[in-house]
Scaffold this active site. Structure first.
Site, short mmCIF file in Angstrom:
data_model
loop_
_atom_site.label_atom_id
_atom_site.label_comp_id
_atom_site.label_asym_id
_atom_site.label_seq_id
_atom_site.Cartn_x
_atom_site.Cartn_y
_atom_site.Cartn_z
N PHE A 77 0.84 -1.19 0.00
CA PHE A 77 0.00 0.00 0.00
C PHE A 77 0.88 1.24 0.00
O PHE A 77 1.74 1.42 0.86
CB PHE A 77 -0.92 0.01 1.23
CG PHE A 77 -1.86 1.19 1.25
CD1 PHE A 77 -2.94 1.25 0.39
CD2 PHE A 77 -1.66 2.24 2.14
CE1 PHE A 77 -3.81 2.34 0.40
CE2 PHE A 77 -2.53 3.32 2.18
CZ PHE A 77 -3.60 3.37 1.30
N GLY A 78 0.64 2.12 -0.97
CA GLY A 78 1.37 3.37 -1.06
C GLY A 78 0.46 4.55 -0.79
O GLY A 78 -0.67 4.60 -1.27
N TYR A 79 0.94 5.52 -0.03
CA TYR A 79 0.14 6.70 0.33
C TYR A 79 0.89 8.01 0.05
O TYR A 79 0.36 9.08 0.28
CB TYR A 79 -0.27 6.64 1.80
CG TYR A 79 0.93 6.53 2.73
CD1 TYR A 79 1.59 7.66 3.17
CD2 TYR A 79 1.40 5.30 3.13
CE1 TYR A 79 2.70 7.57 3.99
CE2 TYR A 79 2.51 5.19 3.96
CZ TYR A 79 3.15 6.33 4.37
OH TYR A 79 4.26 6.22 5.17
N GLY A 80 2.11 7.91 -0.43
CA GLY A 80 2.92 9.09 -0.75
C GLY A 80 3.41 8.98 -2.18
O GLY A 80 2.62 8.82 -3.11
N SER A 81 4.71 9.00 -2.35
CA SER A 81 5.27 8.96 -3.71
C SER A 81 4.98 7.64 -4.42
O SER A 81 4.99 7.59 -5.65
CB SER A 81 6.77 9.23 -3.69
OG SER A 81 7.45 8.23 -2.95
N GLU A 130 12.78 3.26 1.30
CA GLU A 130 12.15 3.75 2.54
C GLU A 130 13.07 3.63 3.75
O GLU A 130 12.61 3.58 4.89
CB GLU A 130 10.85 2.97 2.79
CG GLU A 130 9.89 2.94 1.62
CD GLU A 130 9.37 4.31 1.19
OE1 GLU A 130 9.44 5.26 1.99
OE2 GLU A 130 8.91 4.43 0.05
#
Length: 178
Positions: A4-8, A83
């Protein structure tokens, strides 16, 4: 496996995936409290990037990516490197409107205990820091503006924190260019 990605990761995934779905996670808020000295800033002049903070009544929109089992280890190594600046792995459930929810997706979260944590600040203070920050992955304003635009493309993905910082940044850019 799902990530799950929420930024870049929303607008620049740079990973091989089999499919992607827009969705959200419950119990979290997206905040620009994480410092970045390896991507959107440098040591001594960190940029600001998104992380998730616990918020029981909130939810965060993002994008889930399903990766092939044959590429799992390679992708995890790639994401661990990407990350590395204070993020930890955890598991979340992703709600996919109009589709089948994803029971477990891996997400990277910067916590207050990490050395890159910058913490709370007003949207104006965050925007001022973003305006002047630049790192190996590019200018910090790009990160914020691409994220805001990507969220606008997701039906229902309102994020008052992100949009307040975006407004403050755009005002600063207008003031410094004219």
């Amino acid at each position: 496996m799902w990530i799950f990605g929420y930024g870049s990761l929303i607008w620049r995934p740079n990973l091989d995936f089999v499919e992607s779905r827009d969705g959200y996670v419950r119990g979290w808020s997206r905040r620009f409290y994480q410092g970045s000295t390896d991507h959107r800033g440098v040591p001594g002049a960190p940029g600001r990037v998104a992380t998730l903070v616990h918020a029981p009544d909130a939810h965060v929109w993002g994008r889930a990516y399903r990766v092939s089992p044959t590429q799992r280890d390679q992708i995890l190594a790639q994401l661990d490197h990407r990350e590395k600046g204070g993020y930890e792995r955890t598991w979340v459930e992703v709600v996919v409107p109009g589709g089948e929810d994803i029971a477990e997706a891996l997400v990277y979260i910067g916590t207050p205990e990490n050395p890159e944590w910058l913490g709370e600040a007003s949207p104006e203070e965050i925007a001022r820091q973003i305006l002047v920050s630049h790192g190996p992955s590019g200018p910090n304003p790009e990160y914020l503006l691409e994220l805001a635009e990507s969220l606008r493309q997701m039906p229902g993905a309102d994020d008052p924190h992100i949009f307040a910082i975006e407004r403050a940044l755009l005002e600063l850019q207008r003031a410094t260019s004219g």
